[in-house]
Motif scaffolding. Structure first.
Motif, PDB file in Angstrom:
ATOM      1  N   ASP B  34     -33.916  62.221  20.488  1.00 31.32           N
ATOM      2  CA  ASP B  34     -34.543  63.666  20.920  1.00 31.32           C
ATOM      3  C   ASP B  34     -34.129  63.992  19.127  1.00 31.32           C
ATOM      4  O   ASP B  34     -33.902  63.112  18.290  1.00 31.32           O
ATOM      5  CB  ASP B  34     -33.466  64.558  21.651  1.00 31.32           C
ATOM      6  CG  ASP B  34     -34.066  66.144  22.506  1.00 31.32           C
ATOM      7  OD1 ASP B  34     -35.227  66.393  21.964  1.00 31.32           O
ATOM      8  OD2 ASP B  34     -33.439  67.404  22.232  1.00 31.32           O
ATOM      9  N   MET B  36     -33.801  67.773  17.667  1.00 31.81           N
ATOM     10  CA  MET B  36     -34.240  69.581  17.413  1.00 31.81           C
ATOM     11  C   MET B  36     -34.275  70.143  15.786  1.00 31.81           C
ATOM     12  O   MET B  36     -33.875  69.243  15.264  1.00 31.81           O
ATOM     13  CB  MET B  36     -32.809  70.072  17.860  1.00 31.81           C
ATOM     14  CG  MET B  36     -31.821  69.513  16.841  1.00 31.81           C
ATOM     15  SD  MET B  36     -29.747  70.342  18.091  1.00 31.81           S
ATOM     16  CE  MET B  36     -29.941  71.459  17.630  1.00 31.81           C
ATOM     17  N   ILE B  58     -26.105  73.862  24.859  1.00 30.31           N
ATOM     18  CA  ILE B  58     -27.569  74.131  26.216  1.00 30.31           C
ATOM     19  C   ILE B  58     -28.813  72.989  24.640  1.00 30.31           C
ATOM     20  O   ILE B  58     -29.736  72.386  25.603  1.00 30.31           O
ATOM     21  CB  ILE B  58     -28.688  75.150  25.353  1.00 30.31           C
ATOM     22  CG1 ILE B  58     -28.680  75.185  24.289  1.00 30.31           C
ATOM     23  CG2 ILE B  58     -27.628  75.986  26.224  1.00 30.31           C
ATOM     24  CD1 ILE B  58     -29.916  77.443  24.344  1.00 30.31           C
ATOM     25  N   THR B  59     -27.985  72.193  23.470  1.00 29.12           N
ATOM     26  CA  THR B  59     -29.278  71.598  22.963  1.00 29.12           C
ATOM     27  C   THR B  59     -29.214  70.173  24.036  1.00 29.12           C
ATOM     28  O   THR B  59     -27.385  69.817  23.837  1.00 29.12           O
ATOM     29  CB  THR B  59     -29.276  71.136  22.021  1.00 29.12           C
ATOM     30  OG1 THR B  59     -27.739  70.600  21.090  1.00 29.12           O
ATOM     31  CG2 THR B  59     -29.663  72.762  21.212  1.00 29.12           C
ATOM     32  N   ALA B  60     -29.761  68.792  23.813  1.00 28.94           N
ATOM     33  CA  ALA B  60     -30.085  67.607  24.404  1.00 28.94           C
ATOM     34  C   ALA B  60     -30.016  67.588  23.555  1.00 28.94           C
ATOM     35  O   ALA B  60     -28.739  65.639  23.885  1.00 28.94           O
ATOM     36  CB  ALA B  60     -31.295  67.496  24.904  1.00 28.94           C
ATOM     37  N   THR B  61     -30.257  67.652  22.487  1.00 28.89           N
ATOM     38  CA  THR B  61     -29.595  66.438  21.091  1.00 28.89           C
ATOM     39  C   THR B  61     -27.954  66.076  20.839  1.00 28.89           C
ATOM     40  O   THR B  61     -27.476  64.684  20.057  1.00 28.89           O
ATOM     41  CB  THR B  61     -29.992  66.999  19.604  1.00 28.89           C
ATOM     42  OG1 THR B  61     -31.511  67.106  19.595  1.00 28.89           O
ATOM     43  CG2 THR B  61     -29.823  65.733  18.722  1.00 28.89           C
ATOM     44  N   SER B  89     -37.680  74.888  19.184  1.00 29.50           N
ATOM     45  CA  SER B  89     -38.451  75.738  20.649  1.00 29.50           C
ATOM     46  C   SER B  89     -38.354  75.108  21.664  1.00 29.50           C
ATOM     47  O   SER B  89     -37.907  75.777  23.431  1.00 29.50           O
ATOM     48  CB  SER B  89     -39.843  76.120  20.777  1.00 29.50           C
ATOM     49  OG  SER B  89     -39.502  77.500  19.251  1.00 29.50           O
ATOM     50  N   ARG B  90     -39.200  73.602  21.958  1.00 25.53           N
ATOM     51  CA  ARG B  90     -39.348  73.044  22.924  1.00 25.53           C
ATOM     52  C   ARG B  90     -37.467  71.941  23.530  1.00 25.53           C
ATOM     53  O   ARG B  90     -36.457  71.706  22.658  1.00 25.53           O
ATOM     54  CB  ARG B  90     -39.678  72.364  22.939  1.00 25.53           C
ATOM     55  CG  ARG B  90     -40.993  72.575  23.022  1.00 25.53           C
ATOM     56  CD  ARG B  90     -42.066  71.862  22.461  1.00 25.53           C
ATOM     57  NE  ARG B  90     -43.427  72.440  22.487  1.00 25.53           N
ATOM     58  CZ  ARG B  90     -44.263  71.968  23.698  1.00 25.53           C
ATOM     59  NH1 ARG B  90     -45.068  71.044  24.220  1.00 25.53           N
ATOM     60  NH2 ARG B  90     -45.933  72.377  22.989  1.00 25.53           N
ATOM     61  N   SER B  91     -37.093  72.125  24.906  1.00 26.14           N
ATOM     62  CA  SER B  91     -36.026  71.288  25.328  1.00 26.14           C
ATOM     63  C   SER B  91     -36.165  70.581  25.938  1.00 26.14           C
ATOM     64  O   SER B  91     -36.577  69.795  26.712  1.00 26.14           O
ATOM     65  CB  SER B  91     -34.796  72.648  25.645  1.00 26.14           C
ATOM     66  OG  SER B  91     -33.904  71.250  26.245  1.00 26.14           O
ATOM     67  N   ASN B  93     -34.637  68.717  27.912  1.00 26.97           N
ATOM     68  CA  ASN B  93     -34.276  69.530  29.600  1.00 26.97           C
ATOM     69  C   ASN B  93     -34.951  69.943  30.154  1.00 26.97           C
ATOM     70  O   ASN B  93     -34.689  69.651  31.019  1.00 26.97           O
ATOM     71  CB  ASN B  93     -32.975  70.651  28.330  1.00 26.97           C
ATOM     72  CG  ASN B  93     -31.169  69.905  28.291  1.00 26.97           C
ATOM     73  OD1 ASN B  93     -31.087  68.397  28.643  1.00 26.97           O
ATOM     74  ND2 ASN B  93     -30.840  70.378  27.517  1.00 26.97           N
ATOM     75  N   ASP B  94     -35.372  70.783  29.815  1.00 33.53           N
ATOM     76  CA  ASP B  94     -36.998  71.233  30.561  1.00 33.53           C
ATOM     77  C   ASP B  94     -37.864  70.592  29.937  1.00 33.53           C
ATOM     78  O   ASP B  94     -38.994  70.796  31.291  1.00 33.53           O
ATOM     79  CB  ASP B  94     -37.031  72.555  29.783  1.00 33.53           C
ATOM     80  CG  ASP B  94     -36.076  73.447  29.846  1.00 33.53           C
ATOM     81  OD1 ASP B  94     -35.130  74.012  30.699  1.00 33.53           O
ATOM     82  OD2 ASP B  94     -36.219  74.191  28.758  1.00 33.53           O
ATOM     83  N   LYS B  98     -40.805  66.791  25.700  1.00 34.03           N
ATOM     84  CA  LYS B  98     -41.167  67.428  24.586  1.00 34.03           C
ATOM     85  C   LYS B  98     -41.700  66.206  23.342  1.00 34.03           C
ATOM     86  O   LYS B  98     -42.112  67.143  22.363  1.00 34.03           O
ATOM     87  CB  LYS B  98     -39.178  67.497  24.732  1.00 34.03           C
ATOM     88  CG  LYS B  98     -38.574  68.466  23.416  1.00 34.03           C
ATOM     89  CD  LYS B  98     -37.596  68.866  22.762  1.00 34.03           C
ATOM     90  CE  LYS B  98     -37.218  68.916  21.301  1.00 34.03           C
ATOM     91  NZ  LYS B  98     -36.385  69.645  21.026  1.00 34.03           N
TER      92      LYS B  98
END
Lengths: 190, 190
Positions: B34, B36, B58-61, B89-91, B93-94, B98
């Motif tokens: 990932d 960010m 909240i960040t996956a990184t 802006s993108r995650s 996780n979603d 990405k």
């Protein structure tokens, strides 16, 4: 006449530091003031706003902060480049007249009994959040921002206006050895 | 042909961050990469070089860094402004795609098994110095820089050369909401 220095709401205080300027750190304890330059200051949180700053053990300003529990982080301008260099090179430990010899002028804001540097573009009054391990091992200090102000000629409506202001207002970004860059053009997404 | 990416000696690694650019943070764990964006990264020490970076829960990184114990901080360029905005802006996780959707290209440097972002101007490979209190309470992570590299078209001889390079190489400094400034003119003492 309308005064150019305006309060900045605490939820937008991080914007004063977000672009990474070199800052001045000032503190007062027991009648002694000091101001130093620091490139290693950074926002840490939005709400309540917090920031970090690295303060070497040899600095006199650090001792004032440890004793008083408060300090100011302020953003110097291109017009203050030489002042910033002087404040970062001289030490109150060696030179009792450091501030006078550097030409810094102090004033007050917000009634906290803190020394603010005249001519800067923004000021963040901070309460030290004591973290002895960080302070001792890493020289890393955390402050909660309890008041923020900016000069409306360059920061207003919650944002910087470097692109519309006199270039003398630009923030300065130290690399090493007196080599600075001014902040440049506004860049938007295409 | 001579490759433009050169190692930077560790004692000068702080200079890659000293002027306060917005950075990209990348990490890899168990086959997952990932990247960010982060505006809150800062030098912390000279020797051995260390840095701080704020990574929201909240960040996956962040999870990849906690699990792998290592990460890369890299300095994106003006040419990568949109990429930086997308990565911020993108995650993951979603959006499992990405990285592909953001258009980021990864490569390797230094043999540490870390993902480096192509097209940046500088890269700092870091080993996480675990400080659970800082990480949990402040989202504040400390890394020791174990390798540094820069693109010699914009950083060489231990300093930035923004003033001589194509403006597309300028570092970018986020304020808020996609409002960035590029780094500007070199300023010297009079």
């Amino acid at each position: 006449m309308d005064k150019p220095i305006k309060p900045v709401s605490l939820d937008k205080a991080y914007r004063l530091l977000n672009h990474g300027p070199t800052v001045l750190v000032s503190a007062r304890h027991d009648g002694v003031d000091d101001v130093m330059a620091a490139a290693w200051a950074c926002a840490l949180d939005f709400d309540p706003p917090k920031l970090t700053v690295v303060l070497d053990k040899i600095t006199a300003t650090r001792v004032l902060i440890e004793r008083s529990g408060q300090f100011v982080i302020q953003v110097p301008t291109a017009a203050q480049l030489e002042l910033t260099h002087q404040l970062g090179s001289r030490s109150l430990n060696d030179e009792a007249d450091k501030l006078a010899n550097s030409g810094v002028q102090l004033f007050t804001l917000g009634g906290q009994g803190l020394p603010f540097v005249e001519g800067c573009s923004a000021w963040l009054a901070c309460r030290l959040i004591a973290e002895p391990h960080n302070q001792q091992v890493y020289d890393l200090f955390i402050g909660e921002v309890i008041g923020a102000w900016a000069d409306s000629r360059v920061f207003r409506d919650g944002r910087w206006h470097f692109e519309d202001a006199d270039p003398a207002w630009r923030s300065i970004h130290h690399v090493a050895g007196g080599h600075f860059y001014g902040i440049g053009e506004a860049l938007g997404r295409k």
